[in-house]
Design a protein around this motif. Structure first.
Motif, PDB file in Angstrom:
ATOM      1  N   ASP A 145       0.820  -1.221   0.000  1.00 16.75           N
ATOM      2  CA  ASP A 145       0.000   0.000   0.000  1.00 16.75           C
ATOM      3  C   ASP A 145       0.848   1.262   0.000  1.00 16.75           C
ATOM      4  O   ASP A 145       0.517   2.249  -0.673  1.00 16.75           O
ATOM      5  CB  ASP A 145      -0.940  -0.001   1.208  1.00 16.75           C
ATOM      6  N   ALA A 146       1.937   1.257   0.744  1.00 15.11           N
ATOM      7  CA  ALA A 146       2.779   2.457   0.810  1.00 15.11           C
ATOM      8  C   ALA A 146       3.421   2.743  -0.546  1.00 15.11           C
ATOM      9  O   ALA A 146       3.521   3.900  -0.978  1.00 15.11           O
ATOM     10  CB  ALA A 146       3.849   2.283   1.881  1.00 15.11           C
ATOM     11  N   ARG A 147       3.861   1.683  -1.246  1.00 14.85           N
ATOM     12  CA  ARG A 147       4.477   1.868  -2.561  1.00 14.85           C
ATOM     13  C   ARG A 147       3.444   2.338  -3.581  1.00 14.85           C
ATOM     14  O   ARG A 147       3.754   3.135  -4.474  1.00 14.85           O
ATOM     15  CB  ARG A 147       5.127   0.564  -3.018  1.00 14.85           C
ATOM     16  N   ILE A 148       2.211   1.846  -3.455  1.00 17.35           N
ATOM     17  CA  ILE A 148       1.146   2.274  -4.362  1.00 17.35           C
ATOM     18  C   ILE A 148       0.854   3.758  -4.151  1.00 17.35           C
ATOM     19  O   ILE A 148       0.708   4.535  -5.106  1.00 17.35           O
ATOM     20  CB  ILE A 148      -0.127   1.443  -4.142  1.00 17.35           C
ATOM     21  N   ALA A 149       0.777   4.165  -2.885  1.00 15.89           N
ATOM     22  CA  ALA A 149       0.507   5.575  -2.582  1.00 15.89           C
ATOM     23  C   ALA A 149       1.626   6.468  -3.111  1.00 15.89           C
ATOM     24  O   ALA A 149       1.370   7.557  -3.653  1.00 15.89           O
ATOM     25  CB  ALA A 149       0.342   5.766  -1.077  1.00 15.89           C
TER      26      ALA A 149
END
Length: 229
Positions: free
Chosen positions: A196-200
């Motif tokens: 999720d952090a990389r997607i954000a």
């Protein structure tokens, strides 16, 4: 097989291609190791069956395989050799193979060692070493890839802006997952780490590159082969 519910998000496996073969001769016995990328138990067992037909006059067709990102399917067979002298050493050679310093995550791989007896008894210890070495020697030469679970996201942009944006995204280190061209819009797809952090962070970077004109739309996840560094 997609393995979308696995705990692991990446593992190492054999590069796509034909079965890999490597032969050793130890005290006049021939040990022919065959490796195959296998995503299912059925495929691994098909390898054994096919080699039994090809090497029908061999005395033993010992096997081992590991399947799944979590490596939860592991099987081995001594095929007539003394118990514990063939299949288990082969399985340990697969399971303990380091694919990076301190990392042993090889999976979706099956190994068969075909043995032609040369007339000299090797003893239990000799058999363990021979079968383990056969698999380890083959693994040392076979090409491998990183199999990663990536989240596929898309963004739609005007056709005139697509080429430059794609170049900017590649320059920023993103893996592109394909492009669809239309009259009014061009859809760029990115293959991003399933995190999720990389997607954000990717969404923020896209907004920055397009001055807020483009956004990411999730399309699901896929397992993708990524070259090893």
């Amino acid at each position: 097989m997609q393995y979308q519910d696995s705990r692991a998000t990446a593992y190492t496996t054999l590069a796509p291609g034909p079965d890999f073969r490597h032969e050793l001769e130890i005290k006049r016995s021939r040990f022919i190791a065959v490796l195959r990328r296998s995503g299912t138990e059925e495929d691994a067992r098909d390898l054994v069956a096919g080699l039994r037909r090809e090497f029908h006059d061999a005395r033993h067709h010992c096997s081992a395989f590991i399947i799944g990102p979590d490596r939860d399917i592991q099987r081995s067979s001594d095929d007539g050799e003394p118990s514990g002298t063939a299949g288990i050493p082969m399985l340990e050679a697969l399971a303990k193979r380091e694919t990076a310093p301190g990392v042993a995550d090889l999976s979706d791989v099956s190994a068969v060692v075909v043995r032609y007896f040369g007339g000299v008894l090797l003893g239990a210890g000799g058999l363990v070493r021979a079968y383990s070495e056969s698999v380890s020697s083959a693994l040392a030469q076979v090409p491998m890839v990183r199999r990663s679970r990536l989240r596929i996201c898309s963004t739609a942009v005007p056709p005139g802006a697509a080429g430059r944006l794609e170049n900017d995204l590649r320059a920023a280190g993103f893996v592109m997952g394909g492009t669809s061209y239309g009259g009014q819009q061009t859809v760029l797809r990115l293959a991003l780490p399933d995190d999720d952090a990389r997607i954000a962070a990717a969404a923020d970077r896209l907004l920055s590159l397009t001055a807020g004109a483009a956004a990411l739309t999730p399309e699901g996840t896929e397992w993708v082969d990524v070259p090893l560094p």
